[in-house]
Scaffold this motif. Structure first.
Motif, PDB file in Angstrom:
ATOM      1  N   SER A  99      83.104  -1.632  28.430  1.00 45.56           N
ATOM      2  CA  SER A  99      83.861  -1.821  29.668  1.00 45.56           C
ATOM      3  C   SER A  99      84.723  -0.600  29.948  1.00 45.56           C
ATOM      4  O   SER A  99      85.277   0.005  29.026  1.00 45.56           O
ATOM      5  CB  SER A  99      84.748  -3.057  29.541  1.00 45.56           C
ATOM      6  OG  SER A  99      85.625  -3.140  30.637  1.00 45.56           O
ATOM      7  N   ARG A 101      87.499  -0.706  31.476  1.00 39.02           N
ATOM      8  CA  ARG A 101      88.894  -1.173  31.412  1.00 39.02           C
ATOM      9  C   ARG A 101      89.733  -0.489  32.488  1.00 39.02           C
ATOM     10  O   ARG A 101      90.867  -0.066  32.233  1.00 39.02           O
ATOM     11  CB  ARG A 101      89.468  -0.954  30.022  1.00 39.02           C
ATOM     12  CG  ARG A 101      88.754  -1.758  28.965  1.00 39.02           C
ATOM     13  CD  ARG A 101      89.432  -1.610  27.606  1.00 39.02           C
ATOM     14  NE  ARG A 101      88.613  -2.254  26.585  1.00 39.02           N
ATOM     15  CZ  ARG A 101      88.012  -1.612  25.603  1.00 39.02           C
ATOM     16  NH1 ARG A 101      88.132  -0.319  25.479  1.00 39.02           N
ATOM     17  NH2 ARG A 101      87.285  -2.266  24.727  1.00 39.02           N
ATOM     18  N   ASP A 107      90.349  -6.084  32.437  1.00 37.15           N
ATOM     19  CA  ASP A 107      88.949  -5.691  32.591  1.00 37.15           C
ATOM     20  C   ASP A 107      88.156  -5.675  31.298  1.00 37.15           C
ATOM     21  O   ASP A 107      86.980  -5.338  31.311  1.00 37.15           O
ATOM     22  CB  ASP A 107      88.869  -4.280  33.183  1.00 37.15           C
ATOM     23  CG  ASP A 107      88.546  -4.293  34.653  1.00 37.15           C
ATOM     24  OD1 ASP A 107      88.441  -5.376  35.221  1.00 37.15           O
ATOM     25  OD2 ASP A 107      88.403  -3.212  35.221  1.00 37.15           O
ATOM     26  N   SER A 108      88.769  -6.001  30.181  1.00 34.53           N
ATOM     27  CA  SER A 108      88.018  -5.914  28.926  1.00 34.53           C
ATOM     28  C   SER A 108      86.843  -6.876  28.965  1.00 34.53           C
ATOM     29  O   SER A 108      86.976  -8.040  29.309  1.00 34.53           O
ATOM     30  CB  SER A 108      88.921  -6.201  27.727  1.00 34.53           C
ATOM     31  OG  SER A 108      89.412  -7.512  27.789  1.00 34.53           O
ATOM     32  N   VAL A 110      84.391  -6.735  31.085  1.00 36.90           N
ATOM     33  CA  VAL A 110      83.768  -6.804  32.411  1.00 36.90           C
ATOM     34  C   VAL A 110      82.584  -5.844  32.427  1.00 36.90           C
ATOM     35  O   VAL A 110      82.702  -4.690  32.020  1.00 36.90           O
ATOM     36  CB  VAL A 110      84.780  -6.446  33.522  1.00 36.90           C
ATOM     37  CG1 VAL A 110      84.112  -6.300  34.873  1.00 36.90           C
ATOM     38  CG2 VAL A 110      85.884  -7.495  33.583  1.00 36.90           C
ATOM     39  N   ALA A 167      88.126  -9.461  38.886  1.00 38.21           N
ATOM     40  CA  ALA A 167      88.416  -9.894  37.511  1.00 38.21           C
ATOM     41  C   ALA A 167      87.740 -11.234  37.236  1.00 38.21           C
ATOM     42  O   ALA A 167      87.132 -11.425  36.180  1.00 38.21           O
ATOM     43  CB  ALA A 167      89.925  -9.997  37.290  1.00 38.21           C
ATOM     44  N   LEU A 168      87.816 -12.145  38.202  1.00 30.99           N
ATOM     45  CA  LEU A 168      87.179 -13.452  38.046  1.00 30.99           C
ATOM     46  C   LEU A 168      85.658 -13.319  37.978  1.00 30.99           C
ATOM     47  O   LEU A 168      85.012 -13.952  37.144  1.00 30.99           O
ATOM     48  CB  LEU A 168      87.583 -14.383  39.187  1.00 30.99           C
ATOM     49  CG  LEU A 168      87.034 -15.796  39.136  1.00 30.99           C
ATOM     50  CD1 LEU A 168      87.482 -16.504  37.864  1.00 30.99           C
ATOM     51  CD2 LEU A 168      87.485 -16.571  40.361  1.00 30.99           C
ATOM     52  N   ARG A 171      84.766 -11.961  34.528  1.00 29.85           N
ATOM     53  CA  ARG A 171      84.930 -13.000  33.499  1.00 29.85           C
ATOM     54  C   ARG A 171      83.840 -14.059  33.594  1.00 29.85           C
ATOM     55  O   ARG A 171      83.360 -14.550  32.569  1.00 29.85           O
ATOM     56  CB  ARG A 171      86.304 -13.662  33.594  1.00 29.85           C
ATOM     57  CG  ARG A 171      87.445 -12.749  33.285  1.00 29.85           C
ATOM     58  CD  ARG A 171      87.433 -12.358  31.848  1.00 29.85           C
ATOM     59  NE  ARG A 171      88.579 -11.494  31.596  1.00 29.85           N
ATOM     60  CZ  ARG A 171      88.813 -10.898  30.476  1.00 29.85           C
ATOM     61  NH1 ARG A 171      87.992 -11.053  29.466  1.00 29.85           N
ATOM     62  NH2 ARG A 171      89.860 -10.135  30.329  1.00 29.85           N
ATOM     63  N   THR A 172      83.438 -14.403  34.812  1.00 31.92           N
ATOM     64  CA  THR A 172      82.378 -15.396  34.992  1.00 31.92           C
ATOM     65  C   THR A 172      81.058 -14.876  34.434  1.00 31.92           C
ATOM     66  O   THR A 172      80.344 -15.591  33.723  1.00 31.92           O
ATOM     67  CB  THR A 172      82.231 -15.766  36.485  1.00 31.92           C
ATOM     68  OG1 THR A 172      83.486 -16.264  36.951  1.00 31.92           O
ATOM     69  CG2 THR A 172      81.147 -16.793  36.702  1.00 31.92           C
ATOM     70  N   GLN A 174      80.718 -12.572  32.160  1.00 36.28           N
ATOM     71  CA  GLN A 174      80.903 -12.501  30.712  1.00 36.28           C
ATOM     72  C   GLN A 174      80.717 -13.888  30.087  1.00 36.28           C
ATOM     73  O   GLN A 174      80.043 -14.039  29.063  1.00 36.28           O
ATOM     74  CB  GLN A 174      82.299 -11.959  30.418  1.00 36.28           C
ATOM     75  CG  GLN A 174      82.589 -11.708  28.964  1.00 36.28           C
ATOM     76  CD  GLN A 174      84.009 -11.174  28.776  1.00 36.28           C
ATOM     77  OE1 GLN A 174      84.845 -11.219  29.675  1.00 36.28           O
ATOM     78  NE2 GLN A 174      84.270 -10.675  27.595  1.00 36.28           N
ATOM     79  N   PHE A 175      81.289 -14.920  30.703  1.00 32.57           N
ATOM     80  CA  PHE A 175      81.158 -16.274  30.182  1.00 32.57           C
ATOM     81  C   PHE A 175      79.709 -16.745  30.235  1.00 32.57           C
ATOM     82  O   PHE A 175      79.211 -17.361  29.286  1.00 32.57           O
ATOM     83  CB  PHE A 175      82.052 -17.246  30.968  1.00 32.57           C
ATOM     84  CG  PHE A 175      81.842 -18.678  30.580  1.00 32.57           C
ATOM     85  CD1 PHE A 175      82.349 -19.165  29.383  1.00 32.57           C
ATOM     86  CD2 PHE A 175      81.125 -19.534  31.394  1.00 32.57           C
ATOM     87  CE1 PHE A 175      82.143 -20.483  29.016  1.00 32.57           C
ATOM     88  CE2 PHE A 175      80.910 -20.852  31.040  1.00 32.57           C
ATOM     89  CZ  PHE A 175      81.424 -21.333  29.840  1.00 32.57           C
TER      90      PHE A 175
END
Length: 186
Positions: A99, A101, A107-108, A110, A167-168, A171-172, A174-175
């Motif tokens: 990332s 960042r 941002d980690s 992402v 950011a969301l 994260r989404t 990444q999840f």
């Protein structure tokens, strides 16, 4: 204040907020850029310079944009955004998984492709701002023109919303990658 003047204030504030936020997040974790730059095979001396220079440039340009100092700040933001976009697109092509960042710890993890799209959005906004403000003697600022305050507040909301949305999204993604890994291990 004219219609285009309001858009100038909205854009300069939104872009300025994002640049200042990015600078503050990087400054809080000084070495946060290093792993990404090293993964890009950037020479160590440039990595060390970038850790200091990038947040300083972002903070200075962001502050100048928020203060409405003139079209030259829009030009600087467009140049900086162009550089970010080029580096992130290249990193995506190279398959760099580290990332960037760009917004520090926010941002980690992402994906680089999400950061590249965010940089392209920032570049587009910077180019529109530059087109709207180029050639003028200065840019309107809520500091010197109280009628610009509603446009500046709109810019703050737009800048924060852009940071939050990307950011969301990161994260989404990444999840979802983590979730698919879990499903595959069953």
């Amino acid at each position: 204040m004219s219609g285009s003047g309001q858009w100038v204030v909205v854009l300069q504030t939104a872009i300025g907020i994002q640049l200042v936020f990015a600078a503050l997040m990087k400054a809080g974790g000084g070495a946060s850029l290093s792993p990404f730059l090293e993964a890009m095979a950037i020479p160590p001396v440039l990595v060390r310079i970038s850790r200091v220079a990038v947040p300083l440039c972002e903070g200075a340009l962001g502050t100048c944009l928020i203060a409405g100092t003139g079209w030259w700040a829009a030009l600087g933001a467009a140049g900086l955004s162009l550089g970010f976009t080029a580096i992130l697109v290249n990193a995506t092509r190279m398959g760099v998984s580290e990332s960037c960042r760009c917004f520090g710890a926010l941002d980690s993890g992402v994906p680089t492709s999400v950061s590249a799209v965010r940089a392209a959005v920032l570049l587009t906004g910077s180019l529109v701002l530059l087109a709207l403000s180029a050639g003028g003697p200065g840019t309107t600022s809520p500091i010197t023109d109280a009628t610009a305050l509603p446009a500046a507040l709109t810019g703050v909301l737009l800048g924060v919303a852009c940071i939050a949305c990307f950011a969301l999204l990161g994260r989404t993604i990444q999840f979802e990658r983590f979730r698919s890994t879990l499903r595959g291990s069953r």
